[in-house]
Design a protein around this motif. Structure first.
Motif, mmCIF file in Angstrom:
data_model
loop_
_atom_site.group_PDB
_atom_site.id
_atom_site.type_symbol
_atom_site.label_atom_id
_atom_site.label_comp_id
_atom_site.label_asym_id
_atom_site.label_seq_id
_atom_site.Cartn_x
_atom_site.Cartn_y
_atom_site.Cartn_z
ATOM 1 N N ALA A 11 -0.099 -6.835 -18.841
ATOM 2 C CA ALA A 11 0.170 -7.017 -17.338
ATOM 3 C C ALA A 11 0.321 -5.501 -16.934
ATOM 4 O O ALA A 11 1.547 -4.967 -17.306
ATOM 5 C CB ALA A 11 1.277 -7.750 -17.278
ATOM 6 N N LEU A 12 -0.279 -5.021 -16.091
ATOM 7 C CA LEU A 12 -0.245 -3.807 -15.427
ATOM 8 C C LEU A 12 0.073 -3.954 -13.873
ATOM 9 O O LEU A 12 -0.520 -4.565 -13.243
ATOM 10 C CB LEU A 12 -1.486 -3.166 -15.676
ATOM 11 C CG LEU A 12 -2.146 -2.883 -16.945
ATOM 12 C CD1 LEU A 12 -3.787 -2.372 -16.864
ATOM 13 C CD2 LEU A 12 -1.088 -2.068 -17.762
ATOM 14 N N LYS A 13 1.350 -3.599 -13.541
ATOM 15 C CA LYS A 13 1.560 -3.630 -12.221
ATOM 16 C C LYS A 13 1.193 -2.137 -11.375
ATOM 17 O O LYS A 13 1.832 -1.087 -11.975
ATOM 18 C CB LYS A 13 3.214 -3.603 -12.078
ATOM 19 C CG LYS A 13 3.728 -3.931 -10.934
ATOM 20 C CD LYS A 13 5.424 -4.136 -10.886
ATOM 21 C CE LYS A 13 6.063 -4.128 -9.709
ATOM 22 N NZ LYS A 13 7.245 -4.238 -9.727
ATOM 23 N N LEU A 14 0.437 -2.332 -10.567
ATOM 24 C CA LEU A 14 0.305 -1.112 -9.578
ATOM 25 C C LEU A 14 0.662 -1.329 -8.264
ATOM 26 O O LEU A 14 0.571 -2.406 -7.825
ATOM 27 C CB LEU A 14 -1.279 -1.103 -9.885
ATOM 28 C CG LEU A 14 -1.920 -0.777 -11.160
ATOM 29 C CD1 LEU A 14 -3.488 -0.916 -11.060
ATOM 30 C CD2 LEU A 14 -1.417 0.440 -11.698
ATOM 31 N N LEU A 15 1.041 -0.269 -7.550
ATOM 32 C CA LEU A 15 1.270 -0.273 -6.405
ATOM 33 C C LEU A 15 0.304 0.373 -5.216
ATOM 34 O O LEU A 15 -0.418 1.168 -5.858
ATOM 35 C CB LEU A 15 2.649 0.605 -6.066
ATOM 36 C CG LEU A 15 3.917 0.134 -6.631
ATOM 37 C CD1 LEU A 15 5.025 0.921 -6.484
ATOM 38 C CD2 LEU A 15 4.212 -1.355 -6.622
ATOM 39 N N ILE A 16 0.204 -0.103 -4.150
ATOM 40 C CA ILE A 16 -0.680 0.214 -3.241
ATOM 41 C C ILE A 16 0.163 0.706 -2.012
ATOM 42 O O ILE A 16 0.851 -0.180 -1.462
ATOM 43 C CB ILE A 16 -1.684 -0.797 -2.725
ATOM 44 C CG1 ILE A 16 -2.472 -1.439 -3.911
ATOM 45 C CG2 ILE A 16 -2.696 -0.173 -1.701
ATOM 46 C CD1 ILE A 16 -3.085 -0.586 -4.635
ATOM 47 N N ALA A 17 0.380 1.919 -1.722
ATOM 48 C CA ALA A 17 1.498 2.460 -0.733
ATOM 49 C C ALA A 17 0.658 3.276 0.247
ATOM 50 O O ALA A 17 -0.452 3.682 0.132
ATOM 51 C CB ALA A 17 2.561 3.421 -1.606
ATOM 52 N N GLY A 18 1.514 3.909 1.309
ATOM 53 C CA GLY A 18 1.001 4.743 2.136
ATOM 54 C C GLY A 18 1.804 4.380 3.460
ATOM 55 O O GLY A 18 2.543 3.519 3.603
ATOM 56 N N GLY A 19 1.132 5.110 4.334
ATOM 57 C CA GLY A 19 1.872 4.705 5.921
ATOM 58 C C GLY A 19 1.566 3.743 6.624
ATOM 59 O O GLY A 19 0.631 2.817 6.301
ATOM 60 N N PHE A 20 2.074 3.227 7.635
ATOM 61 C CA PHE A 20 1.839 2.124 8.522
ATOM 62 C C PHE A 20 0.574 2.096 9.015
ATOM 63 O O PHE A 20 0.178 3.154 9.557
ATOM 64 C CB PHE A 20 3.083 2.242 9.671
ATOM 65 C CG PHE A 20 2.755 1.191 10.650
ATOM 66 C CD1 PHE A 20 3.079 -0.187 10.207
ATOM 67 C CD2 PHE A 20 2.530 1.487 11.761
ATOM 68 C CE1 PHE A 20 2.884 -1.260 10.986
ATOM 69 C CE2 PHE A 20 2.461 0.334 12.979
ATOM 70 C CZ PHE A 20 2.580 -0.946 12.436
ATOM 71 N N GLY A 21 -0.245 1.049 8.781
ATOM 72 C CA GLY A 21 -1.400 0.624 9.528
ATOM 73 C C GLY A 21 -2.465 1.682 8.593
ATOM 74 O O GLY A 21 -3.814 1.727 9.388
ATOM 75 N N VAL A 22 -2.323 2.089 7.488
ATOM 76 C CA VAL A 22 -3.390 2.851 6.734
ATOM 77 C C VAL A 22 -4.358 1.967 6.096
ATOM 78 O O VAL A 22 -5.450 2.536 5.409
ATOM 79 C CB VAL A 22 -2.803 3.813 5.615
ATOM 80 C CG1 VAL A 22 -2.262 3.073 4.515
ATOM 81 C CG2 VAL A 22 -3.645 4.956 5.124
ATOM 82 N N GLY A 23 -4.225 0.722 5.776
ATOM 83 C CA GLY A 23 -5.122 -0.356 4.947
ATOM 84 C C GLY A 23 -4.583 -0.904 3.915
ATOM 85 O O GLY A 23 -5.423 -1.507 3.102
ATOM 86 N N LYS A 24 -3.190 -1.153 3.526
ATOM 87 C CA LYS A 24 -2.827 -1.286 2.432
ATOM 88 C C LYS A 24 -3.039 -2.717 2.167
ATOM 89 O O LYS A 24 -3.534 -3.458 1.135
ATOM 90 C CB LYS A 24 -1.367 -1.010 2.143
ATOM 91 C CG LYS A 24 -1.103 0.250 2.213
ATOM 92 C CD LYS A 24 0.412 0.671 2.171
ATOM 93 C CE LYS A 24 1.189 0.056 3.466
ATOM 94 N NZ LYS A 24 0.836 0.856 4.608
ATOM 95 N N THR A 25 -2.720 -3.581 3.369
ATOM 96 C CA THR A 25 -3.080 -5.115 3.092
ATOM 97 C C THR A 25 -4.454 -5.423 2.866
ATOM 98 O O THR A 25 -4.882 -6.241 2.342
ATOM 99 C CB THR A 25 -2.431 -5.846 4.286
ATOM 100 O OG1 THR A 25 -1.021 -5.477 4.530
ATOM 101 C CG2 THR A 25 -2.792 -7.124 4.305
ATOM 102 N N THR A 26 -5.410 -4.771 3.698
ATOM 103 C CA THR A 26 -6.617 -4.761 3.664
ATOM 104 C C THR A 26 -7.285 -4.471 2.138
ATOM 105 O O THR A 26 -8.075 -5.227 1.503
ATOM 106 C CB THR A 26 -7.366 -3.713 4.513
ATOM 107 O OG1 THR A 26 -6.849 -4.262 6.075
ATOM 108 C CG2 THR A 26 -8.895 -3.984 4.871
ATOM 109 N N PHE A 27 -6.806 -3.445 1.641
ATOM 110 C CA PHE A 27 -7.292 -3.079 0.200
ATOM 111 C C PHE A 27 -6.661 -4.130 -0.724
ATOM 112 O O PHE A 27 -7.754 -4.484 -1.650
ATOM 113 C CB PHE A 27 -6.516 -1.714 -0.065
ATOM 114 C CG PHE A 27 -6.769 -1.073 -1.438
ATOM 115 C CD1 PHE A 27 -7.657 0.024 -1.446
ATOM 116 C CD2 PHE A 27 -6.376 -1.529 -2.618
ATOM 117 C CE1 PHE A 27 -7.943 0.636 -2.698
ATOM 118 C CE2 PHE A 27 -6.468 -1.029 -3.788
ATOM 119 C CZ PHE A 27 -7.461 -0.081 -4.000
ATOM 120 N N VAL A 28 -5.697 -4.593 -0.586
ATOM 121 C CA VAL A 28 -5.225 -5.616 -1.668
ATOM 122 C C VAL A 28 -6.121 -7.128 -1.547
ATOM 123 O O VAL A 28 -6.591 -7.641 -2.384
ATOM 124 C CB VAL A 28 -3.827 -6.051 -1.499
ATOM 125 C CG1 VAL A 28 -3.232 -7.232 -2.448
ATOM 126 C CG2 VAL A 28 -2.863 -5.077 -1.894
#
Length: 189
Positions: A11-28
């Protein structure tokens, strides 16, 4: 752990981070094989003066806890993706979300590159391997990787890749690059 032959957890846990509105939700959402869990809430007048909407004036929701998605690599290996909230008032979630994380993608928007600094500092200070994925928005200016590296004051071995967070193939390519980077870091230890 799997049979222990490769020493890498199943099980590999990876984070998707960055500033507000950069596209994290879209990426996931673009890469997850399951319907992603989103903790999106509407932006309200309560956030006026707290939430900086410069460059994302059309944004009407925000992640208040995390996004969650999953990708099955094989029977023995599954990626769990956790998108972090981008607004400073929700950064307390980052400590919880980063527990047990193997690595991170820091999404960058060249129109607001300074929004990457908190994520870069966070992962560097905790020794969590990461790469920068420049989410190429239109009409954002395009920059060479060396220019982005210099602007973010990154170490020479921190990968920088270009992506479109809306595109499954592009986002998957970012994750593949991250896994290669993490494996190379492990080999150097």
């Amino acid at each position: 752990m799997n049979d222990g032959s490769d020493g890498f957890p199943s099980a590999l846990k990876l984070l998707i981070a960055g500033g507000f509105g950069v596209g994290k939700t879209t990426f996931v959402g673009a890469v997850s094989e399951i319907e992603p869990l989103h903790t999106e809430e509407l932006l309200t007048t309560a956030g006026v003066g707290t939430d900086r909407l410069t460059g994302v004036e059309g944004k009407c929701t925000t992640t208040v806890a995390m996004d969650f998605g999953r990708i099955t690599i094989s029977r023995d290996h599954v990626l769990y993706l956790f998108g972090t909230p981008g607004q400073e008032r929700f950064w307390f979630m980052w400590d919880e979300l980063s527990s047990g994380a193997m690595g991170a993608v820091v999404l960058a928007d060249t129109r607001r590159l300074e929004d990457c600094f908190p994520a870069v500092d966070f992962f560097e200070s905790r020794g969590i391997g990461f790469l920068i994925a420049v989410n190429e928005f239109d009409p954002a200016c395009r920059y060479e990787s060396d220019d982005v590296r210099s602007a973010l004051d990154l170490k020479p071995d921190t990968p920088i890749v270009l992506c479109d967070a809306r595109d499954q193939r592009s986002a998957t390519g970012v994750l593949i690059n991250l896994i290669h980077h993490l494996l190379a870091q492990r080999a150097c230890r």
